[in-house]
Design a protein around this motif. Structure first.
Motif, PDB file in Angstrom:
ATOM      1  N   GLN A   1       0.837  -1.192   0.000  1.00 10.41           N
ATOM      2  CA  GLN A   1       0.000   0.000   0.000  1.00 10.41           C
ATOM      3  C   GLN A   1       0.877   1.249   0.000  1.00 10.41           C
ATOM      4  OE1 GLN A   1      -2.255  -0.818   3.602  1.00 10.41           O
ATOM      5  NE2 GLN A   1      -4.031  -1.458   2.385  1.00 10.41           N
ATOM      6  N   ARG A   2       0.525   2.218  -0.846  1.00 15.78           N
ATOM      7  CA  ARG A   2       1.286   3.469  -0.934  1.00 15.78           C
ATOM      8  C   ARG A   2       0.578   4.565  -0.154  1.00 15.78           C
ATOM      9  NH1 ARG A   2       3.139   3.817  -7.325  1.00 15.78           N
ATOM     10  NH2 ARG A   2       4.467   1.934  -7.311  1.00 15.78           N
ATOM     11  N   HIS A   3       1.347   5.349   0.583  1.00 12.00           N
ATOM     12  CA  HIS A   3       0.823   6.471   1.354  1.00 12.00           C
ATOM     13  C   HIS A   3       1.555   7.740   0.936  1.00 12.00           C
ATOM     14  CE1 HIS A   3      -1.351   3.809   4.136  1.00 12.00           C
ATOM     15  NE2 HIS A   3      -0.291   3.012   4.050  1.00 12.00           N
ATOM     16  N   ARG A   4       0.795   8.801   0.710  1.00 11.51           N
ATOM     17  CA  ARG A   4       1.362  10.122   0.385  1.00 11.51           C
ATOM     18  C   ARG A   4       0.847  11.125   1.417  1.00 11.51           C
ATOM     19  NH1 ARG A   4       3.428  10.505  -4.879  1.00 11.51           N
ATOM     20  NH2 ARG A   4       3.041   8.669  -6.168  1.00 11.51           N
ATOM     21  N   PHE A   5       1.745  11.939   1.953  1.00  6.34           N
ATOM     22  CA  PHE A   5       1.346  12.947   2.936  1.00  6.34           C
ATOM     23  C   PHE A   5       2.394  14.067   2.957  1.00  6.34           C
ATOM     24  CE2 PHE A   5       3.880   9.706   4.999  1.00  6.34           C
ATOM     25  CZ  PHE A   5       4.756  10.415   5.808  1.00  6.34           C
ATOM     26  N   TRP A   6       2.014  15.158   3.662  1.00  4.94           N
ATOM     27  CA  TRP A   6       2.922  16.300   3.795  1.00  4.94           C
ATOM     28  C   TRP A   6       3.505  16.315   5.201  1.00  4.94           C
ATOM     29  CZ3 TRP A   6       4.315  19.380  -0.196  1.00  4.94           C
ATOM     30  CH2 TRP A   6       3.552  19.285  -1.366  1.00  4.94           C
ATOM     31  N   SER A   7       4.794  16.627   5.281  1.00  6.12           N
ATOM     32  CA  SER A   7       5.486  16.659   6.563  1.00  6.12           C
ATOM     33  C   SER A   7       6.251  17.969   6.702  1.00  6.12           C
ATOM     34  CB  SER A   7       6.457  15.474   6.669  1.00  6.12           C
ATOM     35  OG  SER A   7       7.267  15.578   7.828  1.00  6.12           O
ATOM     36  N   GLU A   8       6.350  18.466   7.943  1.00  5.97           N
ATOM     37  CA  GLU A   8       7.090  19.707   8.180  1.00  5.97           C
ATOM     38  C   GLU A   8       8.582  19.486   8.144  1.00  5.97           C
ATOM     39  OE1 GLU A   8       5.728  21.344  11.816  1.00  5.97           O
ATOM     40  OE2 GLU A   8       3.745  21.905  11.030  1.00  5.97           O
ATOM     41  N   VAL A   9       9.009  18.247   8.241  1.00  2.64           N
ATOM     42  CA  VAL A   9      10.438  17.932   8.185  1.00  2.64           C
ATOM     43  C   VAL A   9      10.669  16.890   7.095  1.00  2.64           C
ATOM     44  CG1 VAL A   9      10.840  18.471  10.614  1.00  2.64           C
ATOM     45  CG2 VAL A   9      10.168  16.158   9.965  1.00  2.64           C
ATOM     46  N   PRO A  10      11.800  16.920   6.414  1.00  9.01           N
ATOM     47  CA  PRO A  10      12.066  15.933   5.360  1.00  9.01           C
ATOM     48  C   PRO A  10      12.245  14.533   5.946  1.00  9.01           C
ATOM     49  CG  PRO A  10      14.011  17.279   5.762  1.00  9.01           C
ATOM     50  CD  PRO A  10      12.896  17.909   6.571  1.00  9.01           C
ATOM     51  N   GLN A  11      11.768  13.575   5.216  1.00  6.13           N
ATOM     52  CA  GLN A  11      11.925  12.170   5.578  1.00  6.13           C
ATOM     53  C   GLN A  11      12.454  11.407   4.362  1.00  6.13           C
ATOM     54  OE1 GLN A  11       8.391  10.486   7.356  1.00  6.13           O
ATOM     55  NE2 GLN A  11       7.812  12.431   8.328  1.00  6.13           N
ATOM     56  N   SER A  12      12.623  10.114   4.511  1.00  9.33           N
ATOM     57  CA  SER A  12      13.051   9.323   3.358  1.00  9.33           C
ATOM     58  C   SER A  12      11.976   9.336   2.287  1.00  9.33           C
ATOM     59  CB  SER A  12      13.339   7.874   3.794  1.00  9.33           C
ATOM     60  OG  SER A  12      12.192   7.290   4.360  1.00  9.33           O
TER      61      SER A  12
ATOM     62  N   GLU B   1       8.227  24.877   2.947  1.00  8.80           N
ATOM     63  CA  GLU B   1       7.778  24.850   4.330  1.00  8.80           C
ATOM     64  C   GLU B   1       7.256  23.461   4.715  1.00  8.80           C
ATOM     65  OE1 GLU B   1       4.887  27.856   4.896  1.00  8.80           O
ATOM     66  OE2 GLU B   1       6.289  29.521   4.499  1.00  8.80           O
ATOM     67  N   HIS B   2       6.827  22.706   3.717  1.00  9.56           N
ATOM     68  CA  HIS B   2       6.377  21.326   3.917  1.00  9.56           C
ATOM     69  C   HIS B   2       6.980  20.438   2.826  1.00  9.56           C
ATOM     70  CE1 HIS B   2       3.296  23.737   5.990  1.00  9.56           C
ATOM     71  NE2 HIS B   2       3.199  22.690   6.818  1.00  9.56           N
ATOM     72  N   PHE B   3       7.100  19.178   3.114  1.00 10.60           N
ATOM     73  CA  PHE B   3       7.725  18.243   2.189  1.00 10.60           C
ATOM     74  C   PHE B   3       6.723  17.140   1.815  1.00 10.60           C
ATOM     75  CE2 PHE B   3      11.010  20.172   4.707  1.00 10.60           C
ATOM     76  CZ  PHE B   3      12.010  20.441   3.789  1.00 10.60           C
ATOM     77  N   ALA B   4       6.645  16.852   0.500  1.00 10.26           N
ATOM     78  CA  ALA B   4       5.773  15.764   0.017  1.00 10.26           C
ATOM     79  C   ALA B   4       6.495  14.434   0.217  1.00 10.26           C
ATOM     80  CB  ALA B   4       5.436  15.970  -1.451  1.00 10.26           C
ATOM     81  N   ILE B   5       5.892  13.551   0.999  1.00 15.02           N
ATOM     82  CA  ILE B   5       6.514  12.275   1.356  1.00 15.02           C
ATOM     83  C   ILE B   5       5.752  11.133   0.688  1.00 15.02           C
ATOM     84  CG2 ILE B   5       7.276  10.779   3.236  1.00 15.02           C
ATOM     85  CD1 ILE B   5       8.587  13.553   3.210  1.00 15.02           C
TER      86      ILE B   5
END
Length: 362
Positions: A31-42, A57-61
């Motif tokens: 399952q794929r999940h897409r969300f916005w985060s205030e800090v960068p992730q992998s 200001e936000h990162f698409a994860i």
């Protein structure tokens, strides 16, 4: 229940032989999940992040979550429960030292012990009877789950039709009327041996799920004869190689999984160990009455015979068809073994010739 387990036995032999093999073939759902985060992730989607301005200001994860397919596991859990219940019921109806019970005990107990660890991965264990879609999903997961689906279908059919459905299945087996023709040939061999003065001893239920001959035939003053029906285990019993299974193991399925090659099964084998063997490949073409179908049985009978040659001094293999299509007996010696076409009318002659220690070939 014992008969039901005997029907399931060849299906169960297609299941993995160890817990590790089960774990290596666990069905998974991605399952794929897409969300916005205030800090960068992998796994940042930088192109999508850039479209919101720079610096961001936000990162698409993007993340992918893999989990075990609960539908397929639920089919396995339900099937194991029914398998265990059927086994316990069968033991209450038979002596614990009976040959068939011992064989079933070894198969079922080993399978249950190897498979139970997988159920720890199941979120819920109170799953009801699997639906047709659930069984179809399990079958679509490839090996070994298609083998699980086959066993599940046996128990689902029993649940839906009850004892009457099981009785109809046993009385009118798959392949009818060819299966009944094969049983009649087996009976013809027994009658011929009895008329010669032989003592007949039933050893186990008739079918392709057992590990040995179904009858022992004792002629006065001779070593005993083995009579097999669906003789998949005769190769191991007589210490010869099943070249068909060994070569077929090089194949793969359409899903690129290893092909689970099984032993070929001569329909009927009458053999006196280390001495002589007769193989009968039963060919009843049903409504079509196709003579070519009977003729093709000679290929199989000859192949079976050649595989048995290292264990016997004389071997004969026959394609046996209905008397309407085989008006007379024909045989030839081909590369050291007898290969022929015959009908039930010739069984008495063939059995008598073998048991009276006459030469097999004409």
């Amino acid at each position: 229940m014992r008969i039901l387990l005997l029907e399931c036995s060849p299906l169960l032999r297609r299941w993995p032989k160890s817990s590790k093999a089960w774990m290596d073939h666990l069905p998974t759902i991605s399952q794929r999940h897409r969300f916005w985060s205030e800090v960068p992730q992998s796994r940042v989607d930088w192109a999508k992040t850039r479209r919101r301005g720079w610096p961001p200001e936000h990162f698409a994860i993007r993340k992918r979550h893999r989990s075990t397919d609960q539908v397929t596991l639920s089919v396995l859990a339900w099937t194991l429960g029914r398998l265990k219940g059927a086994f316990e019921a069968s033991q209450s109806l038979t002596k614990s030292h009976a040959t068939a019970t011992e064989e079933l005990s070894n198969d079922v107990q080993r399978i249950i012990s190897h498979t139970l660890p997988l159920l720890n991965l199941l979120d819920e264990s109170d799953e009801g009877v699997p639906s047709r879609d659930s069984i179809r999903a399990a079958r679509g997961a490839g090996w070994p789950w298609n083998a699980v689906a086959d066993v599940a279908e046996v128990f689902v059919a029993l649940d839906q039709g009850g004892a009457e459905a099981l009785a109809r299945r046993l009385l009118r087996p798959d392949g009818f009327p060819e299966s009944l023709f094969q049983l009649s040939v087996l009976g013809g061999v027994l009658v011929a041996a009895h008329e010669l003065g032989a003592q007949l001893t039933s050893l186990r239920p008739i079918g392709h799920m057992t590990d040995g001959p179904v009858y022992q035939i004792q002629m006065p003053g001779q070593e005993p004869w083995d009579l097999w029906c669906e003789a998949a285990r005769c190769w191991k019993a007589y210490g010869v190689e099943d070249h068909y299974r060994d070569m077929a193991a090089a194949l793969t399925t359409s899903e690129r999984a290893p092909f689970q090659a099984r032993n070929i099964r001569p329909d009927i084998v009458l053999a006196r160990p280390s001495d002589r063997a007769l193989v009968f490949e039963c060919k009843y073409p049903g409504e079509s009455l196709d003579s070519g179908y009977v003729a093709h049985g000679m290929y199989q009978a000859a192949f079976y015979g050649h595989q048995l040659v290292p264990a016997f001094s004389e071997v004969a293999g026959y394609s046996i068809g209905p008397s309407e299509l085989v008006p007379k007996h024909e045989e030839r010696v081909v590369n050291g073994i007898v290969v022929g076409l015959t009908s039930p009318r010739s069984l008495r002659h063939l059995v008598a010739r073998a048991m009276r220690t006459e030469q097999l070939g004409a």
